[in-house]
Design a protein around this motif. Structure first.
Motif, mmCIF file in Angstrom:
data_model
loop_
_atom_site.group_PDB
_atom_site.id
_atom_site.type_symbol
_atom_site.label_atom_id
_atom_site.label_comp_id
_atom_site.label_asym_id
_atom_site.label_seq_id
_atom_site.Cartn_x
_atom_site.Cartn_y
_atom_site.Cartn_z
ATOM 1 N N LYS A 80 0.821 -1.222 0.000
ATOM 2 C CA LYS A 80 0.000 0.000 0.000
ATOM 3 C C LYS A 80 0.850 1.265 0.000
ATOM 4 N N LYS A 81 1.916 1.219 -0.749
ATOM 5 C CA LYS A 81 2.775 2.385 -0.938
ATOM 6 C C LYS A 81 3.003 2.570 -2.429
ATOM 7 N N ASP A 82 2.984 3.791 -2.884
ATOM 8 C CA ASP A 82 3.130 4.081 -4.306
ATOM 9 C C ASP A 82 4.451 3.549 -4.840
ATOM 10 N N GLY A 83 4.375 2.863 -5.971
ATOM 11 C CA GLY A 83 5.574 2.377 -6.635
ATOM 12 C C GLY A 83 6.146 1.112 -6.060
ATOM 13 N N MET A 84 5.523 0.543 -5.025
ATOM 14 C CA MET A 84 6.035 -0.671 -4.389
ATOM 15 C C MET A 84 5.039 -1.813 -4.553
ATOM 16 N N VAL A 85 5.561 -2.986 -4.859
ATOM 17 C CA VAL A 85 4.727 -4.178 -5.014
ATOM 18 C C VAL A 85 5.411 -5.338 -4.295
ATOM 19 N N THR A 86 4.680 -6.415 -4.081
ATOM 20 C CA THR A 86 5.270 -7.571 -3.443
ATOM 21 C C THR A 86 6.344 -8.187 -4.335
ATOM 22 N N ALA A 87 7.424 -8.670 -3.722
ATOM 23 C CA ALA A 87 8.512 -9.312 -4.467
ATOM 24 C C ALA A 87 8.316 -10.821 -4.575
ATOM 25 N N VAL A 88 7.234 -11.320 -3.967
ATOM 26 C CA VAL A 88 6.957 -12.762 -3.971
ATOM 27 C C VAL A 88 5.789 -13.039 -4.905
ATOM 28 N N PRO A 89 6.006 -13.760 -6.016
ATOM 29 C CA PRO A 89 4.909 -14.068 -6.934
ATOM 30 C C PRO A 89 3.780 -14.818 -6.231
ATOM 31 N N ALA A 90 2.569 -14.602 -6.711
ATOM 32 C CA ALA A 90 1.383 -15.165 -6.058
ATOM 33 C C ALA A 90 1.420 -16.682 -5.979
ATOM 34 N N GLU A 91 2.046 -17.329 -6.967
ATOM 35 C CA GLU A 91 2.040 -18.791 -6.992
ATOM 36 C C GLU A 91 3.018 -19.421 -6.008
ATOM 37 N N VAL A 92 3.930 -18.630 -5.454
ATOM 38 C CA VAL A 92 4.918 -19.142 -4.501
ATOM 39 C C VAL A 92 4.345 -19.059 -3.093
ATOM 40 N N GLU A 93 4.354 -20.190 -2.392
ATOM 41 C CA GLU A 93 3.854 -20.236 -1.025
ATOM 42 C C GLU A 93 5.003 -20.534 -0.058
ATOM 43 N N PHE A 94 4.914 -19.957 1.137
ATOM 44 C CA PHE A 94 5.855 -20.286 2.199
ATOM 45 C C PHE A 94 5.273 -21.447 3.000
ATOM 46 N N LEU A 95 6.001 -22.554 3.030
ATOM 47 C CA LEU A 95 5.482 -23.767 3.669
ATOM 48 C C LEU A 95 5.856 -23.860 5.142
ATOM 49 N N SER A 96 7.078 -23.475 5.468
ATOM 50 C CA SER A 96 7.502 -23.556 6.864
ATOM 51 C C SER A 96 8.785 -22.764 7.067
ATOM 52 N N VAL A 97 9.071 -22.487 8.327
ATOM 53 C CA VAL A 97 10.348 -21.875 8.722
ATOM 54 C C VAL A 97 10.818 -22.579 9.989
ATOM 55 N N ARG A 98 12.077 -22.946 10.010
ATOM 56 C CA ARG A 98 12.646 -23.459 11.253
ATOM 57 C C ARG A 98 13.999 -22.805 11.492
ATOM 58 N N LEU A 99 14.350 -22.653 12.767
ATOM 59 C CA LEU A 99 15.593 -21.991 13.127
ATOM 60 C C LEU A 99 16.594 -22.997 13.661
ATOM 61 N N GLU A 100 17.811 -22.922 13.147
ATOM 62 C CA GLU A 100 18.927 -23.702 13.665
ATOM 63 C C GLU A 100 20.001 -22.709 14.074
ATOM 64 N N ASP A 101 20.196 -22.543 15.373
ATOM 65 C CA ASP A 101 21.053 -21.484 15.900
ATOM 66 C C ASP A 101 20.531 -20.139 15.379
ATOM 67 N N LYS A 102 21.329 -19.443 14.571
ATOM 68 C CA LYS A 102 20.890 -18.141 14.048
ATOM 69 C C LYS A 102 20.632 -18.215 12.543
ATOM 70 N N LYS A 103 20.329 -19.416 12.053
ATOM 71 C CA LYS A 103 19.999 -19.597 10.632
ATOM 72 C C LYS A 103 18.543 -20.012 10.490
ATOM 73 N N ALA A 104 17.824 -19.309 9.608
ATOM 74 C CA ALA A 104 16.434 -19.644 9.309
ATOM 75 C C ALA A 104 16.381 -20.460 8.031
ATOM 76 N N ILE A 105 15.783 -21.635 8.095
ATOM 77 C CA ILE A 105 15.605 -22.488 6.917
ATOM 78 C C ILE A 105 14.171 -22.304 6.441
ATOM 79 N N VAL A 106 14.032 -21.666 5.281
ATOM 80 C CA VAL A 106 12.723 -21.300 4.733
ATOM 81 C C VAL A 106 12.364 -22.270 3.614
ATOM 82 N N ASP A 107 11.265 -22.978 3.793
ATOM 83 C CA ASP A 107 10.816 -23.948 2.791
ATOM 84 C C ASP A 107 9.712 -23.325 1.946
#
Length: 322
Positions: A80-107
């Motif tokens: 909701k800001k002029d000139g800005m759009v989402t960088a994640v295409p609609a067809e891509v879904e985030f399935l899970s996130v888990r943390l190992e120490d200070k690393k995030a594993i994004v599926d």
């Protein structure tokens, strides 16, 4: 007299309020902001293909991965800001996130692999910068439906952070994309297939058939899986015709060198055939050695005609054998 005392008490109360109100205000603001963490959500500035952050407050939770997942879901919403759009295409879904120490594993979901090169770079960068805006995250690793991303050499892409991922408008010149390849290796005694699904970074300008052969020659990554082709084998050329025949031109090493004593010729040949026939455009595989068609492979298999895929080595009949 009583009136004077009352006025004195009133004046003291006013003075106390004047002194204490700022303190109470500061205390109230601190209490109001406790349990929240400042973070950033990165969106695409379409005018110059760069990324820009929007400040976001995230409720601190006992499960830190929930905080990261919340930010990822925010990435998919309209900034909701002029000139800005989402960088994640609609067809891509985030399935899970888990943390190992200070690393995030994004599926992420499989459609991520179909993103065009520039789109993928922007999406990946936005994910890394958004998640690392949390204090407890230094690095991010992406997986696709549980499988790690790999480059053309079969190596895992691994950890990414703000030092090795850019957020400006510069997209790498080389055109790359990701794909899931189904590679046929063998078991310990060389009697049947072991199939490995491998996510690899591929060059969009290189034939997918060649990438499959490269990955087969590089060997399996899974434990209990064994290679079927000598690492000395070289790919001279690979071409698929309109009628679905893939011509595989290999070096003489394919004939003269074996990967292991217990890996027989049938396993070696059909590991290639089955892997290539997983491609929609490939129906059959014709082998060539140094550009020439040969009659047989080590006196065991007829190489004069194309091969088709089989469900199992146990189902192969002897019609292809001499």
């Amino acid at each position: 007299m009583k009136k004077k005392k009352w006025l004195l008490h009133f004046a003291l109360a006013v003075i106390a309020c004047i002194i204490l109100l700022p303190c109470l205000f500061l205390l109230g603001s601190k209490l109001g902001s406790s349990g929240m963490e400042d973070a950033e959500v990165y969106y695409l500035v379409s005018a110059n293909n760069s990324l820009k952050e929007v400040r976001e407050s995230v409720a601190q939770e006992t499960e830190p991965s929930n905080m990261a997942f919340y930010l990822l879901e925010r990435m998919k919403e309209d900034p909701k800001k002029d000139g800005m759009v989402t960088a994640v295409p609609a067809e891509v879904e985030f399935l899970s996130v888990r943390l190992e120490d200070k690393k995030a594993i994004v599926d992420v979901s499989a459609p991520y692999l179909a993103l065009e090169s520039a789109e993928e770079v922007i999406c990946r960068s936005a994910i890394v910068w958004t998640v690392t805006s949390l204090e407890m995250v230094d690095d991010v690793e992406l997986t696709v439906e549980g499988r790690p991303l790999r480059n053309q050499q079969g190596e895992e892409i691994g950890s990414m952070n703000r030092e090795n991922v850019r957020i400006d408008g510069n997209v790498p010149a080389e055109t790359t994309e990701y794909a899931i390849l189904k590679l046929y290796f063998t078991n310990a005694d060389g009697t049947d297939f072991q199939v490995e699904d491998r996510v690899v970074e591929v060059n969009a300008n290189q034939a997918r058939e060649k990438t499959i052969l490269e990955q087969l020659i590089a060997g399996p990554l899974e434990k209990g899986y064994y290679p079927t082709i000598s690492a000395d084998t070289k790919i001279r050329d690979v071409t698929t015709t309109k009628d679905g025949i893939c011509y595989v031109n290999l070096s003489q090493d394919f004939l003269t060198k074996s990967v292991a004593a217990n890996i027989n010729e049938v396993v070696t040949v059909y590991s290639i055939v089955n892997s290539l026939c997983e491609l929609e455009e490939v129906d059959k595989v014709q082998f060539l050695m140094e550009g020439e068609k040969i009659e047989d492979y080590k006196g065991v298999l007829d190489f004069s005609t194309p091969f088709t895929a089989v469900e199992s080595l146990q189902t192969i009949r002897l019609q292809n054998q001499k």
